[in-house]
Scaffold this motif. Sequence first.
Motif, PDB file in Angstrom:
ATOM      1  N   LEU A   1       0.832  -1.204   0.000  1.00  0.00           N
ATOM      2  CA  LEU A   1       0.000   0.000   0.000  1.00  0.00           C
ATOM      3  C   LEU A   1       0.862   1.248   0.000  1.00  0.00           C
ATOM      4  O   LEU A   1       1.783   1.383   0.808  1.00  0.00           O
ATOM      5  CB  LEU A   1      -0.913   0.007   1.240  1.00  0.00           C
ATOM      6  N   ILE A   2       0.529   2.179  -0.913  1.00  0.00           N
ATOM      7  CA  ILE A   2       1.170   3.497  -0.941  1.00  0.00           C
ATOM      8  C   ILE A   2       0.152   4.504  -0.421  1.00  0.00           C
ATOM      9  O   ILE A   2      -0.926   4.656  -0.989  1.00  0.00           O
ATOM     10  CB  ILE A   2       1.615   3.884  -2.367  1.00  0.00           C
ATOM     11  N   ASP A   3       0.489   5.218   0.639  1.00  0.00           N
ATOM     12  CA  ASP A   3      -0.511   6.004   1.352  1.00  0.00           C
ATOM     13  C   ASP A   3      -0.605   7.449   0.851  1.00  0.00           C
ATOM     14  O   ASP A   3      -0.203   7.766  -0.274  1.00  0.00           O
ATOM     15  CB  ASP A   3      -0.229   5.947   2.860  1.00  0.00           C
ATOM     16  N   ALA A   4      -1.135   8.317   1.714  1.00  0.00           N
ATOM     17  CA  ALA A   4      -1.545   9.683   1.343  1.00  0.00           C
ATOM     18  C   ALA A   4      -0.412  10.492   0.716  1.00  0.00           C
ATOM     19  O   ALA A   4       0.756  10.355   1.069  1.00  0.00           O
ATOM     20  CB  ALA A   4      -2.078  10.399   2.579  1.00  0.00           C
ATOM     21  N   ASN A   5      -0.826  11.355  -0.191  1.00  0.00           N
ATOM     22  CA  ASN A   5       0.053  12.308  -0.880  1.00  0.00           C
ATOM     23  C   ASN A   5       0.993  11.642  -1.885  1.00  0.00           C
ATOM     24  O   ASN A   5       1.962  12.265  -2.333  1.00  0.00           O
ATOM     25  CB  ASN A   5       0.865  13.150   0.114  1.00  0.00           C
ATOM     26  N   TRP A   6       0.700  10.416  -2.286  1.00  0.00           N
ATOM     27  CA  TRP A   6       1.535   9.772  -3.302  1.00  0.00           C
ATOM     28  C   TRP A   6       1.524  10.564  -4.604  1.00  0.00           C
ATOM     29  O   TRP A   6       2.530  10.563  -5.353  1.00  0.00           O
ATOM     30  CB  TRP A   6       1.076   8.338  -3.557  1.00  0.00           C
ATOM     31  N   ASP A   7       0.414  11.236  -4.889  1.00  0.00           N
ATOM     32  CA  ASP A   7       0.335  11.997  -6.139  1.00  0.00           C
ATOM     33  C   ASP A   7       1.308  13.157  -6.144  1.00  0.00           C
ATOM     34  O   ASP A   7       1.820  13.555  -7.195  1.00  0.00           O
ATOM     35  CB  ASP A   7      -1.100  12.488  -6.381  1.00  0.00           C
ATOM     36  N   ARG A   8       1.596  13.724  -4.949  1.00  0.00           N
ATOM     37  CA  ARG A   8       2.569  14.821  -4.844  1.00  0.00           C
ATOM     38  C   ARG A   8       4.001  14.275  -4.738  1.00  0.00           C
ATOM     39  O   ARG A   8       4.923  14.791  -5.372  1.00  0.00           O
ATOM     40  CB  ARG A   8       2.292  15.659  -3.607  1.00  0.00           C
ATOM     41  N   ASN A   9       4.172  13.244  -3.891  1.00  0.00           N
ATOM     42  CA  ASN A   9       5.518  12.777  -3.555  1.00  0.00           C
ATOM     43  C   ASN A   9       6.100  11.816  -4.588  1.00  0.00           C
ATOM     44  O   ASN A   9       7.333  11.684  -4.693  1.00  0.00           O
ATOM     45  CB  ASN A   9       5.515  12.073  -2.197  1.00  0.00           C
ATOM     46  N   ILE A  10       5.234  11.142  -5.335  1.00  0.00           N
ATOM     47  CA  ILE A  10       5.690  10.149  -6.307  1.00  0.00           C
ATOM     48  C   ILE A  10       5.219  10.516  -7.704  1.00  0.00           C
ATOM     49  O   ILE A  10       6.009  10.548  -8.652  1.00  0.00           O
ATOM     50  CB  ILE A  10       5.186   8.742  -5.916  1.00  0.00           C
ATOM     51  N   GLY A  11       3.931  10.790  -7.836  1.00  0.00           N
ATOM     52  CA  GLY A  11       3.377  11.187  -9.135  1.00  0.00           C
ATOM     53  C   GLY A  11       2.975   9.990  -9.979  1.00  0.00           C
ATOM     54  O   GLY A  11       3.395   8.851  -9.747  1.00  0.00           O
ATOM     55  N   TRP A  12       2.146  10.266 -10.988  1.00  0.00           N
ATOM     56  CA  TRP A  12       1.598   9.210 -11.823  1.00  0.00           C
ATOM     57  C   TRP A  12       2.673   8.476 -12.628  1.00  0.00           C
ATOM     58  O   TRP A  12       2.615   7.247 -12.783  1.00  0.00           O
ATOM     59  CB  TRP A  12       0.554   9.788 -12.764  1.00  0.00           C
ATOM     60  N   GLU A  13       3.633   9.208 -13.151  1.00  0.00           N
ATOM     61  CA  GLU A  13       4.647   8.568 -13.985  1.00  0.00           C
ATOM     62  C   GLU A  13       5.484   7.582 -13.178  1.00  0.00           C
ATOM     63  O   GLU A  13       5.710   6.432 -13.596  1.00  0.00           O
ATOM     64  CB  GLU A  13       5.550   9.641 -14.617  1.00  0.00           C
ATOM     65  N   LYS A  14       5.934   8.015 -12.002  1.00  0.00           N
ATOM     66  CA  LYS A  14       6.724   7.137 -11.137  1.00  0.00           C
ATOM     67  C   LYS A  14       5.869   6.021 -10.533  1.00  0.00           C
ATOM     68  O   LYS A  14       6.363   4.924 -10.260  1.00  0.00           O
ATOM     69  CB  LYS A  14       7.396   7.948 -10.034  1.00  0.00           C
ATOM     70  N   LEU A  15       4.578   6.307 -10.322  1.00  0.00           N
ATOM     71  CA  LEU A  15       3.678   5.257  -9.840  1.00  0.00           C
ATOM     72  C   LEU A  15       3.650   4.113 -10.845  1.00  0.00           C
ATOM     73  O   LEU A  15       3.694   2.934 -10.454  1.00  0.00           O
ATOM     74  CB  LEU A  15       2.271   5.818  -9.635  1.00  0.00           C
ATOM     75  N   ALA A  16       3.585   4.442 -12.121  1.00  0.00           N
ATOM     76  CA  ALA A  16       3.570   3.402 -13.151  1.00  0.00           C
ATOM     77  C   ALA A  16       4.841   2.561 -13.094  1.00  0.00           C
ATOM     78  O   ALA A  16       4.800   1.330 -13.275  1.00  0.00           O
ATOM     79  CB  ALA A  16       3.403   4.037 -14.528  1.00  0.00           C
ATOM     80  N   GLU A  17       5.990   3.199 -12.827  1.00  0.00           N
ATOM     81  CA  GLU A  17       7.239   2.444 -12.690  1.00  0.00           C
ATOM     82  C   GLU A  17       7.169   1.484 -11.500  1.00  0.00           C
ATOM     83  O   GLU A  17       7.611   0.330 -11.583  1.00  0.00           O
ATOM     84  CB  GLU A  17       8.422   3.407 -12.515  1.00  0.00           C
ATOM     85  N   LEU A  18       6.614   1.975 -10.391  1.00  0.00           N
ATOM     86  CA  LEU A  18       6.504   1.131  -9.202  1.00  0.00           C
ATOM     87  C   LEU A  18       5.580  -0.057  -9.461  1.00  0.00           C
ATOM     88  O   LEU A  18       5.851  -1.181  -9.036  1.00  0.00           O
ATOM     89  CB  LEU A  18       5.974   1.963  -8.026  1.00  0.00           C
ATOM     90  N   VAL A  19       4.482   0.198 -10.159  1.00  0.00           N
ATOM     91  CA  VAL A  19       3.540  -0.876 -10.461  1.00  0.00           C
ATOM     92  C   VAL A  19       4.203  -1.931 -11.344  1.00  0.00           C
ATOM     93  O   VAL A  19       4.051  -3.146 -11.112  1.00  0.00           O
ATOM     94  CB  VAL A  19       2.266  -0.314 -11.126  1.00  0.00           C
ATOM     95  N   ASP A  20       4.962  -1.486 -12.351  1.00  0.00           N
ATOM     96  CA  ASP A  20       5.647  -2.427 -13.243  1.00  0.00           C
ATOM     97  C   ASP A  20       6.681  -3.250 -12.468  1.00  0.00           C
ATOM     98  O   ASP A  20       6.797  -4.469 -12.665  1.00  0.00           O
ATOM     99  CB  ASP A  20       6.330  -1.683 -14.389  1.00  0.00           C
ATOM    100  N   TYR A  21       7.424  -2.587 -11.595  1.00  0.00           N
ATOM    101  CA  TYR A  21       8.434  -3.286 -10.789  1.00  0.00           C
ATOM    102  C   TYR A  21       7.760  -4.299  -9.863  1.00  0.00           C
ATOM    103  O   TYR A  21       8.208  -5.445  -9.729  1.00  0.00           O
ATOM    104  CB  TYR A  21       9.234  -2.272  -9.975  1.00  0.00           C
ATOM    105  N   ALA A  22       6.673  -3.874  -9.228  1.00  0.00           N
ATOM    106  CA  ALA A  22       5.955  -4.761  -8.315  1.00  0.00           C
ATOM    107  C   ALA A  22       5.376  -5.964  -9.054  1.00  0.00           C
ATOM    108  O   ALA A  22       5.402  -7.093  -8.542  1.00  0.00           O
ATOM    109  CB  ALA A  22       4.841  -3.991  -7.611  1.00  0.00           C
ATOM    110  N   GLU A  23       4.890  -5.740 -10.272  1.00  0.00           N
ATOM    111  CA  GLU A  23       4.306  -6.839 -11.034  1.00  0.00           C
ATOM    112  C   GLU A  23       5.338  -7.917 -11.330  1.00  0.00           C
ATOM    113  O   GLU A  23       5.032  -9.122 -11.310  1.00  0.00           O
ATOM    114  CB  GLU A  23       3.710  -6.298 -12.340  1.00  0.00           C
ATOM    115  N   GLU A  24       6.569  -7.496 -11.581  1.00  0.00           N
ATOM    116  CA  GLU A  24       7.647  -8.462 -11.807  1.00  0.00           C
ATOM    117  C   GLU A  24       7.897  -9.318 -10.570  1.00  0.00           C
ATOM    118  O   GLU A  24       8.376 -10.454 -10.672  1.00  0.00           O
ATOM    119  CB  GLU A  24       8.942  -7.723 -12.190  1.00  0.00           C
TER     120      GLU A  24
END
Length: 635
Positions: A331-354
């Motif tokens: 789980l990634i909690d509050a303010n992820w949109d500010r601290n990580i952002g959508w582009e980096k979120l996609a990278e995290l999701v891809d890494y996690a999927e692996e």
Amino acid sequence: MKFRLLAILALAGCGADQTYTLSSPNGEVQLSLQESTNGGVEYSLTHRDNVVLEPSALGLTLSDAEFNTGLSVQSVGNVEYVSEPYTMSHGKQRDITYQANEQVFKVENAQGDVLTLAFRVSDNGLSFQYQIPNAGQNSRHVVEEHTSFDFTPDSKAWLQPVAVAQTGFANTNPSYEEHYQMDIPVGTASPTEAGWVFPSLFYTGHDWVLIGEAGMQGDFHASRLAQNSPEGEYQIGKPMAPEVITGGELMANSDEALTSPWRIIAVGDLATVTESTLGTDLAAPAVGDMPWAKPGLAAWSWALLKDDSVNFDTTMEFIDYAADMGWPYVLIDANWDRNIGWEKLAELVDYAEEKNVGVLVWYNSSGEWNTTEMTPKSQLVDRTKRLEHFARLHEVGVKGVKIDFFPGDGQSVMQYYNDLLSDAADYELLLNYHGSSLPRGLHRTYPNMMTMESVHGFEMITFMQASADKAASHMAMLPFTRNVFDPMDFTPTTFDEIPNIERKTSNGFELALPVLFTSGIQHIAETPAGMAKVPDFVKEYMRDIPTLWDETRLVTGSPGEYAVVARRRGSDWFVAGINGTDAEVTLNMDLTFIASEGQMITDGDDDRSFSRRDVSAAKAFKLTVRPRGGFVINF
């Protein structure tokens, strides 16, 4: 099975002395219904001929009709036997068959308006609902509900106060996050004008009784017990005025026929009540098959590391941690949109999927009803925006959303819960509600509803020493109240220290919690650094904890003092127990239903260590547990 269907008494000449009775399939639970001397309709309940509820009121006040006085029984339906098998996707029992005897009564007021009362009596309790016709298709709303639960004066209660609306952090109350008052005399007033939350626990001297409601479709408000209960008669209470979506309705309303949630009263010994599934038995069936809605454990950085942990690098670390533990989510909690952002979120999701890990992200539910600033905020209230965000999350590959800060129990909020789940299902998203009301069986209706907070949970322990001081006793309450019918996102288990807080529970106590508590997604509070300090046998145990069980049994317990629960997955039994008191307790347990060898992990020489030994299930399995200590046994 022996069925005892009592004959319907003739309607001719019915009056205040006319009593109608309906028994459970085994004949031990009996409802009595009659017209009261004051012109209303009342019911009473017995179990094995012992009084559970004395004559208690029924009725509603609607915007255009009064069903409180001047009532008469117009018609009585035949007794129908109900048998409904269903399967849950997470929780304490996978396959369930609900069995009850049902009877429907129609009552009429002096103006000729009709209200239908449907009763179901099962071997473990009573359920009833109001069915409100609307032949004219006019807008009708509920003004007041007159239902009461009248206990004998010597009964005791275990109740949680409702926080007053628009109080607390950033005006986010109420959210079912108070401590319980335990073993208090019935009739004790709630310390707040808002009343007491469901489910509410009582002991009559013969029976345990758990009162709640189930079947929340969105057109009705959520209920509670009112603040005052003179002479032990508890009234249904209603939400406070601010408990609404901005501009939304507070009370139940419809242009068509309206049906209340089921009022559920589980009755029996403590094991019968604790093992009851009435909360899902009376919920609406699943809206559809959702094979992608898979339960499991999750890693979560914010629990102990708070806001600073919501960043790209820490999230990568927690993805690796979840993968190492074999947990399916992070789980990634509050303010992820500010601290990580959508582009980096996609990278995290891809890494996690692996790594075979699914990513969950946090959202703020609110529009204008509180002053919270955490983001993403104000993106879910408007349906057009909501669908855009859900579509984008699905495209990125996010598996689910934690949605926080709901405004209370008003009808518009109940509709919001249902709408969010329905729309999320279209995008194969799991949901977890925080700062929320009680689930009320929503996880049966929507298999993508994984859990709701609705509890004074672990985060409160990290905020306040007073909560840490009460934690053991509080957690020993939850298996008998909040977590009986519905999933609970308490976010348990830490073995390391809590920053700036003295943890009062032992490591054995903490190890027991993920089995003792049920939640579709069980968020584990411990960090990678903390988990690295525990013995390998503890890590191995934590790698394989189910969130869907085939069977659940209460082994022994006393609300607020101690609890031992056994849960079965296939042929494996997990037994978990905690001592919520400040004194050593010796537990005598009958484990002959297991009949196998197992391994027990409990506290070591001190509160921060573990010990392990082999054990055999026995009729007189005796174990002494240290103050605020605990244990697990895996058979």
